[in-house]
Design a protein around this motif. Structure first.
Motif, short mmCIF file in Angstrom:
data_model
loop_
_atom_site.label_atom_id
_atom_site.label_comp_id
_atom_site.label_asym_id
_atom_site.label_seq_id
_atom_site.Cartn_x
_atom_site.Cartn_y
_atom_site.Cartn_z
N VAL B 101 41.49 73.37 64.88
CA VAL B 101 42.80 72.69 64.56
C VAL B 101 44.08 72.91 63.76
CG1 VAL B 101 44.34 70.32 64.13
CG2 VAL B 101 42.39 70.20 65.40
N VAL B 102 44.62 72.90 64.29
CA VAL B 102 46.38 74.40 63.47
C VAL B 102 47.67 73.06 63.34
CG1 VAL B 102 48.04 75.61 62.84
CG2 VAL B 102 45.81 76.17 63.97
N THR B 103 46.93 72.82 61.94
CA THR B 103 48.24 71.32 61.42
C THR B 103 49.30 72.06 60.42
OG1 THR B 103 49.32 69.46 61.29
CG2 THR B 103 46.90 70.51 60.13
N ALA B 104 50.93 71.65 60.76
CA ALA B 104 51.71 71.48 59.49
C ALA B 104 51.28 70.54 58.46
CB ALA B 104 53.29 72.03 59.64
N ASN B 105 51.28 69.12 58.56
CA ASN B 105 51.28 68.20 58.69
C ASN B 105 50.96 67.58 57.27
OD1 ASN B 105 51.73 65.14 58.54
ND2 ASN B 105 50.98 65.05 60.60
N LYS B 106 51.89 68.02 56.27
CA LYS B 106 50.97 67.85 54.62
C LYS B 106 50.61 65.93 54.34
CE LYS B 106 55.96 67.99 54.29
NZ LYS B 106 56.51 68.25 55.30
N ALA B 107 51.58 65.42 55.50
CA ALA B 107 51.54 63.49 54.95
C ALA B 107 50.20 63.64 55.53
CB ALA B 107 52.79 63.11 55.55
N LEU B 108 49.57 63.58 56.44
CA LEU B 108 48.96 63.99 57.02
C LEU B 108 47.19 64.10 56.27
CD1 LEU B 108 47.48 61.90 59.04
CD2 LEU B 108 47.53 64.27 60.32
N LEU B 109 47.14 64.89 55.98
CA LEU B 109 46.76 65.95 55.21
C LEU B 109 46.68 65.64 53.91
CD1 LEU B 109 46.96 69.12 55.61
CD2 LEU B 109 45.29 68.55 57.02
N ALA B 110 47.62 65.54 53.31
CA ALA B 110 47.69 64.45 52.00
C ALA B 110 46.49 63.21 51.83
CB ALA B 110 48.86 64.78 50.84
N LYS B 111 46.95 62.45 52.58
CA LYS B 111 46.42 60.97 53.06
C LYS B 111 44.90 61.20 53.27
CE LYS B 111 48.26 56.50 53.48
NZ LYS B 111 48.65 55.29 54.25
N HIS B 112 44.55 62.09 54.25
CA HIS B 112 43.01 61.73 54.73
C HIS B 112 42.94 62.50 54.89
CE1 HIS B 112 44.71 57.84 56.46
NE2 HIS B 112 46.18 57.99 56.68
N TRP B 113 42.90 63.54 54.21
CA TRP B 113 42.00 65.20 53.45
C TRP B 113 40.45 64.86 53.83
CZ3 TRP B 113 42.04 70.19 53.94
CH2 TRP B 113 41.48 70.72 53.44
N GLU B 114 39.63 64.15 53.30
CA GLU B 114 38.95 63.83 53.50
C GLU B 114 38.13 63.18 54.92
OE1 GLU B 114 38.85 61.54 49.89
OE2 GLU B 114 37.61 63.39 48.39
N GLU B 115 38.28 62.39 55.47
CA GLU B 115 38.50 62.18 56.31
C GLU B 115 38.64 63.31 57.44
OE1 GLU B 115 40.15 58.84 57.84
OE2 GLU B 115 39.25 59.27 60.30
#
Lengths: 429, 429
Positions: B101-115
């Motif tokens: 997976v390649v993503t630019a989704n900072k909101a998602l990474l910042a919130k659900h990083w560990e999962e």
């Protein structure tokens, strides 16, 4: 993935000591990154007696190069002796023994690039050289990998800290070239023979490497224009800064213009608003333009024991994480069809003429310029000194370098002109 | 090594169109880099009718997400829909199907990083997100890989182009915040609801990602101080620039101080000589200090269709070149033992007080400050206006934030003080 990676270091000088110190300080961090043990198994140098100021196990030291080259356990060889020989022989032999190579040796890469790359590929080993340009700055890998979706349009960089230190000091403190050079020598920022740095040769070697990565094109050093900073006077710096709002930087430039590649090293006028004009002191900065990303710049310490070691060890870790990666440096099918001769470039120019302050002098000069199709943006004679030597500062509109050279040659033959005219190219984004 | 790599794109918005355009323009370059065919096999979006201004084969378009998720030929999924859902579900499902997976989704990474990281690791796929911070700037990979021999000591970055554009315009053109914001909205540099950018939330999400990479530490967004630029007035900018030689920048800061990690987003005074003060307009710049390398900075376009696409496609190429690379982001065994509370930081502060111009006002204020152990470097009241409101500008020596807050609270309760006091932290290298 292996359980342990063994590293051999050839050359225990300043950077070598930095590598040892990095291993001493951050081995744990490095091993966790790679997920394996890492061992600096052997250090070879002719002198293994002198204290380098870093802790090192005596048993690791050897004067016999074969203790590295012929040790089947050593996976990666770091070459930090510099220069052409015996560095080249050692690198090629190490590759022949199936060892990956990390080097900071810009001179060697710039001269023997094709042979070194071919030997690496023939032996299925990696060759990494992040430290060879821009010291500790993450630069070559980002250019080669991170920006791989881009055709690079333009690279210009400040990649020699000594020259940049001298120009910065001249600008900030109003001192003359010779004074600053002496101070730089006293501080250890410049060699006793500073030619290599101040005349642009070091910058040229690094530019060859940047040009391979950016444009997939290897250019020999005697095939492009290299010019240093020793002719720049305080009065140039001052006029350029105060009257024009520009800075002078020694730039390495490699860029595509009309399908031709311009490769050149020379002092350059650049607007003080440009970020690269803010790269000061011994720091380096490289400004790249990609067709997709636009402009990016990388900045940092371009030399020094620990910064350079950071890049060398970074390369080692990268190899440990992927020993199979092929050596693909630069775009394969380059857009470059031809290297442009410096005489064929088009630029604005700054000129400083030293003339006798007499009526008619400007008329004579402007006559020559106009015959060569060179039009002027501004003319400035700030001092009046009837009958004595004064400087005149000119800024041209875009002109062809060959016309500038011919015009300057004629101008310098005038009786009224008392010193060789200095001309400096202006870079506009 | 495969003969062909198939890519699926989820989200055909601005960045998605940039990715398509990059494939259209530079596919040949990309395929040569990777040494294999590359195919953008499928693009999924709810709207496949609207013309995005880029050439695209109609047969590639689909509204059915399963055309990507369940296509066994697709190796890499690019997620560019943004936001939490359905982006998260799609990413996790793609990973479940063995897709990188390649993503630019900072909101998602910042919130659900560990999962997200765990799911990637559980499925032995890579997750890459260079475009999530700093747009097209080669930033995350250099930080994570090139500088892997370093313990990172400090990161501070300008990573929101909208806020930086506004501050730059205020500084260069002497305009007020509201005027510049309106202009930025008209030009499309700011959203109609600009809160997310100007109040620092976007910067905070990106800082979470930088903090993972630099310090191996995940910090939730409500666990650190986030403050925007909307209270800054033209009189602050002017005083700071002209009287102090400083610039105001909205900085994301993450750094180790006494074994504790400071994570904070706020407008910051930084010397105009500092390179990061020269990062202007919509551009981004991130300044890092490593224990081995020292300071480095990466600069470039922090947003936009093509720059962001450059980073997204760069990630894809990186995955194609090494599908086995484990996802190791940040140092594993972090030095960080604790996140420092903002009240415990130590800093110099700039303060703007709005007071009645009366004798005794300064005496009252300085009495409060001294009771809280805050000493002053300078006090400046540039306008006299007996009996009317005037601004007073203060610079403190190093003080504890909790003391500053208590003092400001008391000061703001004084009758002579007519507006909430603004205080801005000063960053010194």
């Amino acid at each position: 993935m292996k359980d342990i990676y063994n590293v051999g270091l050839i050359g225990f000088g300043t950077i070598g000591a930095g590598v040892v110190e990095t291993f001493n300080r951050n081995l744990n961090l490095m091993e966790q990154k790679v997920g394996a043990k890492i061992k600096l198994k052997r250090i070879v140098d002719l002198d293994i007696e002198t204290d380098r100021g870093v802790a090192v196990d005596k048993n690791v030291l050897s004067t016999d190069i074969n203790d590295i080259l012929e040790d089947p356990e050593i996976d990666i060889v770091i070459e930090l002796i510099g220069g052409y020989e015996p560095a080249k022989t050692f690198i090629l032999k190490a590759m022949g023994h199936g060892k990956h190579v990390v080097t900071a040796n810009k001179a060697l890469l710039a001269k023997h690039w094709e042979e070194i790359l071919k030997t690496a590929n023939d032996n299925n080993v990696r060759i990494c050289f992040e430290a060879s340009v821009g010291g500790g700055i993450p630069l070559l890998e980002p250019l080669n990998e991170r920006l791989a979706a881009n055709h690079i349009k333009s690279i210009y960089g400040i990649i020699n800290g000594t020259a940049n230190y001298i120009l910065t000091k001249m600008t900030e403190e109003g001192l003359d070239f010779d004074e600053v050079l002496k101070e730089a020598q006293d501080k250890g920022y410049a060699e006793q023979d500073p030619t290599f740095d101040i005349e642009g040769h070091d910058t040229a070697q690094k530019l060859i490497i940047l040009t391979i990565l950016g444009f997939g094109t290897y250019v020999e050093q005697d095939k492009f224009h290299v010019e240093g900073i020793s002719k720049i006077k305080q009065e140039d710096i001052e006029f350029i800064k105060n009257e024009l709002g520009y800075s002078i930087k020694l730039l390495a430039i490699s860029r595509i213009e009309d399908g031709k590649l311009e490769v050149r090293v020379h002092p350059t006028l650049i607007s003080s608003d440009h970020l690269i004009a803010s790269v000061n002191g011994v720091f380096n900065g490289v400004y790249l333009i990609g067709d997709i990303v636009g402009p990016v710049m990388m900045y940092g310490p371009g030399a020094g024991m620990m910064p350079t070691a950071s890049a060398v060890v970074g390369d080692c870790l990268d190899i440990m994480e992927n020993m199979e990666r092929p050596n693909i440096y630069g775009p394969k099918d380059t857009e470059v069809r031809e290297i442009k001769n410096i005489e064929d470039i088009c630029s604005k120019y700054y000129m400083r003429l030293t003339v006798l302050d007499k009526p008619g002098v400007l008329h004579a000069i402007s006559g020559i310029l106009s015959r060569y199709d060179i039009s002027l943006e501004s003319v400035n004679q700030r001092r009046k000194n009837e009958g004595r030597e004064v400087p005149i500062f000119l800024i041209t509109h875009e002109a062809l370098e060959k016309n500038i050279r011919s015009a300057v040659k004629e101008i310098d033959e005038l009786d009224l002109v008392k010193e060789a005219t200095l001309f400096i190219r202006v870079l506009e984004d």
